[in-house]
Write an enzyme that holds these catalytic residues in place. Structure first.
Site, mmCIF file in Angstrom:
data_model
loop_
_atom_site.group_PDB
_atom_site.id
_atom_site.type_symbol
_atom_site.label_atom_id
_atom_site.label_comp_id
_atom_site.label_asym_id
_atom_site.label_seq_id
_atom_site.Cartn_x
_atom_site.Cartn_y
_atom_site.Cartn_z
ATOM 1 C CG ASP A 107 -2.168 -0.911 1.160
ATOM 2 O OD1 ASP A 107 -2.013 -1.604 0.202
ATOM 3 O OD2 ASP A 107 -2.754 -1.196 2.130
ATOM 4 C CB ALA A 108 3.743 2.082 1.947
ATOM 5 C CE1 TYR A 115 -2.768 2.012 -6.965
ATOM 6 C CE2 TYR A 115 -3.573 3.293 -4.775
ATOM 7 C CZ TYR A 115 -3.549 2.914 -5.975
ATOM 8 O OH TYR A 115 -4.832 3.423 -6.810
ATOM 9 C CG ASP A 116 -0.752 5.148 -0.094
ATOM 10 O OD1 ASP A 116 -1.598 4.825 -0.875
ATOM 11 O OD2 ASP A 116 -0.623 4.758 1.206
ATOM 12 C CB SER A 161 -10.940 7.379 -1.506
ATOM 13 O OG SER A 161 -9.884 6.640 -0.812
ATOM 14 C CD GLU A 206 -14.639 4.970 13.005
ATOM 15 O OE1 GLU A 206 -15.159 3.679 13.126
ATOM 16 O OE2 GLU A 206 -15.111 5.826 12.483
ATOM 17 C CE LYS A 211 -7.958 3.937 5.344
ATOM 18 N NZ LYS A 211 -7.606 2.599 4.496
ATOM 19 C CG ASP A 253 -5.695 -3.585 4.928
ATOM 20 O OD1 ASP A 253 -6.134 -2.952 4.125
ATOM 21 O OD2 ASP A 253 -4.396 -3.897 4.949
ATOM 22 C CE1 TYR A 266 -16.394 2.985 6.629
ATOM 23 C CE2 TYR A 266 -15.479 0.864 7.848
ATOM 24 C CZ TYR A 266 -15.648 1.655 6.476
ATOM 25 O OH TYR A 266 -15.120 1.538 5.505
ATOM 26 C CE LYS A 302 -3.578 4.634 4.525
ATOM 27 N NZ LYS A 302 -2.894 3.903 3.127
ATOM 28 C CB CYS A 323 13.328 -35.732 6.137
ATOM 29 S SG CYS A 323 12.803 -34.675 7.324
ATOM 30 C CB CYS A 378 13.880 -36.231 10.613
ATOM 31 S SG CYS A 378 13.614 -37.495 9.572
ATOM 32 C CB CYS A 383 9.491 -35.889 6.593
ATOM 33 S SG CYS A 383 10.259 -37.247 7.418
ATOM 34 C CB CYS A 438 9.629 -38.432 11.252
ATOM 35 S SG CYS A 438 9.923 -36.754 11.295
HETATM 36 S S1 IVH Z 1 -14.961 6.375 6.660
HETATM 37 C C1 IVH Z 1 -16.013 9.067 2.835
HETATM 38 N N1 IVH Z 1 -13.922 4.628 8.522
HETATM 39 O O1 IVH Z 1 -10.934 3.134 4.089
HETATM 40 C C2 IVH Z 1 -15.152 7.905 3.297
HETATM 41 N N2 IVH Z 1 -13.271 4.214 6.184
HETATM 42 O O2 IVH Z 1 -9.355 4.722 2.274
HETATM 43 C C3 IVH Z 1 -15.866 7.127 4.379
HETATM 44 N N3 IVH Z 1 -11.970 2.278 6.203
HETATM 45 O O3 IVH Z 1 -13.142 3.272 1.546
HETATM 46 C C4 IVH Z 1 -15.017 6.261 4.936
HETATM 47 N N4 IVH Z 1 -11.808 1.681 8.036
HETATM 48 O O4 IVH Z 1 -12.905 1.015 2.810
HETATM 49 C C5 IVH Z 1 -13.990 5.127 7.077
HETATM 50 N N5 IVH Z 1 -13.311 3.337 10.192
HETATM 51 C C6 IVH Z 1 -13.229 3.536 8.791
HETATM 52 C C7 IVH Z 1 -12.677 2.910 7.919
HETATM 53 C C8 IVH Z 1 -12.747 3.060 6.748
HETATM 54 C C9 IVH Z 1 -11.556 1.180 6.716
HETATM 55 C C10 IVH Z 1 -11.655 2.186 4.435
HETATM 56 C C11 IVH Z 1 -12.883 2.157 3.676
HETATM 57 C C12 IVH Z 1 -12.515 3.254 2.837
HETATM 58 C C13 IVH Z 1 -11.263 3.541 2.841
HETATM 59 C C14 IVH Z 1 -10.738 4.960 2.489
#
Ligand code: IVH
Length: 703
Positions: A33-34, A36-37, A82, A116, A118, A120, A227, A315, A409, A411, A433, A439
């Site tokens: 992910d890093a 990609y980011d 997102s 809260e 995030k 995955d 959420y 993150k 093996c 062993c 094995c 064994c």
């Molecule tokens: S709030 C308007 N809360 O993260 C966006 N997203 O990178 C509202 N995700 O698409 C999203 N935990 O799939 C929210 N506690 C959380 C989350 C969360 C995971 C994901 C979600 C979102 C992506 C954004």
């Protein structure tokens, strides 16, 4: 300069599109992910510096990939967007400041946030109409997702009906995730079946939801945290935290770690705390999410490009590192699986010192072309065993030596290593094995199987006792179990064993000296010989003597013996090869001989009862029978057992090979097929008349 920027932007867009597809559609990402980011960030910066390069279809303007073709499409009534990312304290301060400026709030005005984890996983939108679940859709490209309703219905955490009085239309959003334990178990299953492994719990959750058969989704342990929301015909609360309370009341799980924070300091403290707790959570998270609590403010703040101004994802740094591979060790597991383990130059990854990492199996090592002396990237995710992700080729030293996976093996027996076969007989990824009982790594596991419920079923002899007796040297092979009575005194002196429990245990062992042939064959722990196969072998050979002779001949390569075994119902090449391998190993043969031999006083250690063999002279011996429709005089199981006892083969489907079909009431497609193929059809009574007499006369026949 400008041309260079244009070329790079085009390149980045192509790369991002490729990785989007790997991530969202194939559930098989190649980069972290890093990484990609970083690609996205570079493109965003280029577009900011050269606005003329911006295109409407640039990935910076979209979320994720277009939906894949297999599922019906669902248009989201409110887009699923997102979150922007914050990577450090400064980014968080900027985020709060931006909000203050946008809302023109004085410094004295407190901004309340929810914070809260995030999760995955993969985001899901659930539409309820009058409280009843009607659609579940993936995010897709944010505007259009995939209809996965049938699969999502199988999740325990997702209410099919909402509790209480709820708005007529409720769209609830949240994250589907797989626990780490379930992820590990699933990958073990995948490996055993020779299927590709999932890279992480997020991909396995996505893979599990995108199944065409909901039964597969149901078999995967998936959870859901609510959420967020989409369309709601009226708002049940005025704050984010109030909405979470409401979601809970509707019957959803919300994340228990959610906290209301009133300053940047509180947000940062939360991030820190969750970062420390991360490894001990049973699900993967990749950061924390901060959201403005007041919904009227969320409304006013709105969105900038595809991200809300009122929320941000803070993150965690990636838990990855590069270090030198000093050696590769082979570990032999309890079931004889050989796992290559990277011995690393110790390095701290996300605060934990790592010196071992898994290399999974022989094929994985080959695919990475990892060599001793190489620098490798390792990843540690929570409490999962760290894994080697790849080789840093630019750092390869000239003396790095390619690795040869051992053929013997490690062993003390130095047995041949074989590649495990999958259920369908193909070559799997695991190496094993072949030492089995002999064994030392596998022995206790084999002993545990030997006394398990479907085998010798010895009460009071569990994993703990087996381990203890093994360490004491009292039980090293199955036969030793039946010699334990000579150690009564030593047993009684052992802590935790009194006179009474020793008597009980020894009695339980005595009671099991007599055993059916099928249980005995099963107890031997021959690979591929499970309960059903053991039964088929027992029925086929009738006595231990006959089976044992045949197995030894098959192991020597006797063609005739092999053909005989192959002719048995349910026995094919995979099973035969496995039996041959077992009886080819001198240690196994010795162990079996010991067990079927006599004790010091000349008494046999165990008595193996002959199997009930199917009749050869009944009117249905050797015939293939299909039962269909509902029977009145007996259950389907009874009918099947009766037919099998009389030597018939019971099949589940009608083909040209079927000799006759027994059709009960309301028989459907099978009856139709039988008529089409001209297969003889009997009703229940006709079947009973046919077998009548044969039944009573032949039970126990062939013994
Ligand atoms: S709030 C308007 N809360 O993260 C966006 N997203 O990178 C509202 N995700 O698409 C999203 N935990 O799939 C929210 N506690 C959380 C989350 C969360 C995971 C994901 C979600 C979102 C992506 C954004």
């Amino acid at each position: 300069m400008k041309e260079k920027a244009a070329a790079r932007a085009a390149e980045l867009r192509e790369l991002i599109a490729y990785h989007n597809k790997r991530y969202y559609q194939l559930d098989a990402p190649e980069i972290s992910d890093a990484e990609y980011d970083a690609l996205m960030q570079e493109l965003r910066e280029l577009e900011a510096a050269h606005p003329e390069l911006m295109t409407p279809d640039s990935p910076t303007q979209r979320v994720g990939a277009a939906p894949s073709a297999t599922f019906a499409k669902v248009r989201h009534s409110v887009p699923m967007l997102s979150l922007g990312n914050a990577f450090g304290e400064e980014d968080v301060r900027d985020f709060v400041e931006r909000i203050r400026r946008f809302l023109r709030l004085p410094d004295s005005e407190e901004i309340v946030f929810t914070a809260e984890p995030k999760i995955d996983g993969l985001s899901m939108s659930l539409r309820y109409e009058r409280g009843v679940l009607v659609t579940a859709a993936t995010r897709g490209d944010g505007y259009e997702g995939e209809d996965v309703t049938a699969n999502i219905r199988t999740l325990h955490d997702i209410p099919k009906k909402l509790k209480g009085h709820v708005p007529e239309i409720c769209e609830v959003r949240g994250e589907v995730y797989m626990t780490r334990a379930a992820f590990r178990a699933l990958n073990e299953q995948q490996a055993a079946a020779g299927k590709p492994l999932y890279a992480n719990p997020r991909n396995s959750a996505a893979g599990s939801v995108r199944q065409l058969d909901p039964k597969i989704t149901a078999s995967r342990a998936l959870g859901f945290f609510a959420y967020s929301w989409g369309a709601l015909s009226h708002m049940p609360a005025t704050t984010q935290s109030g909405m979470l309370e409401w979601l809970k009341g509707c019957g959803f799980a919300t994340n228990p770690l959610m906290r209301v924070c009133r300053s940047v300091e509180e947000l940062l403290a939360f991030h820190n705390e969750i970062g420390l707790a991360r490894a001990s959570l049973d699900y993967e998270i990749d950061g924390v999410v901060y959201k403005v609590d007041r919904l009227d403010w969320q409304e006013r703040l709105g969105f900038v490009s595809r991200n809300p101004r009122w929320a941000i994802a803070h993150k965690f740094p990636a838990e990855k590192a590069v270090t030198r591979l000093n050696d590769i060790d082979i570990q032999v597991g309890r079931t004889g699986t050989l796992t290559p383990v990277a011995k690393l130059e110790p390095i701290s990854v996300g605060g934990v010192v790592v010196s071992n990492a898994t290399l999974h199996n022989e094929d994985y090592i080959r695919s990475l072309d990892v060599r001793i002396g190489d620098f490798v990237t390792i990843q540690r995710a929570g409490d999962v065993i760290p894994q080697v992700l790849g080789v840093v080729l630019e750092k390869r030293p000239p003396h790095a030596t390619p690795y040869e996976f051992p053929r013997k093996c490690p062993c003390p027996l130095k047995t041949d290593v074989v590649r495990e076969l999958t259920a369908t007989g193909e070559q799997g990824a695991r190496s094993r094995c072949t030492g089995e009982f002999a064994c030392p790594f596998q022995k206790t596991e084999h002993l545990r199987h030997f006394v398990s419920r479907l085998a010798f079923d010895i009460e009071g002899l569990g994993e703990k006792q087996i381990q203890l007796f093994y360490e004491k040297g009292w039980v090293r092979a199955p036969a030793d179990i039946f010699r334990l009575k000579a150690r009564r005194e030593a047993l009684e002196n052992e802590e935790g064993f009194g006179e009474v429990s020793v008597r009980k245990l020894l009695n339980a062992i005595e009671a099991r000296r007599e055993i059916s042939l099928e249980r005995f064959i099963y107890a031997l722990g021959i690979r591929q010989v499970g309960e059903t196969t053991a039964r088929a072998l027992a029925r086929g050979y009738g006595s231990w003597q006959a089976f044992h002779d045949a197995a030894l001949r098959v192991a020597k390569g006797d063609v005739e013996a092999r053909q005989e075994m192959d002719a048995l119902d349910q026995i094919g090449d995979t099973v035969i090869d496995s039996i041959a391998a077992y009886f080819n190993e001198a240690h196994n043969v010795a162990i079996v001989e010991d067990l079927t031999g006599k004790d010091a006083s000349g008494q046999p250690l165990v008595r193996i009862l002959d199997a009930e063999r199917p009749a050869k002279d009944s009117p249905i011996a050797g015939k293939t029978v299909v039962f269909t429709g509902s029977l009145e005089k007996m259950t389907r199981e009874e009918a099947k057992a009766l037919a099998e006892r009389l030597g018939a083969k019971v099949s589940g489907s009608v083909s040209k090979k079927t000799d006759f079909v027994v059709a009960g009431a309301e028989a459907g497609s099978k009856l139709k097929k039988a008529t089409e193929l001209g297969v003889q059809v009997l009703d229940e009574q006709q079947f009973l008349d046919l077998v009548n007499g044969a039944n009573g006369a032949s039970s126990g026949g062939g013994r």
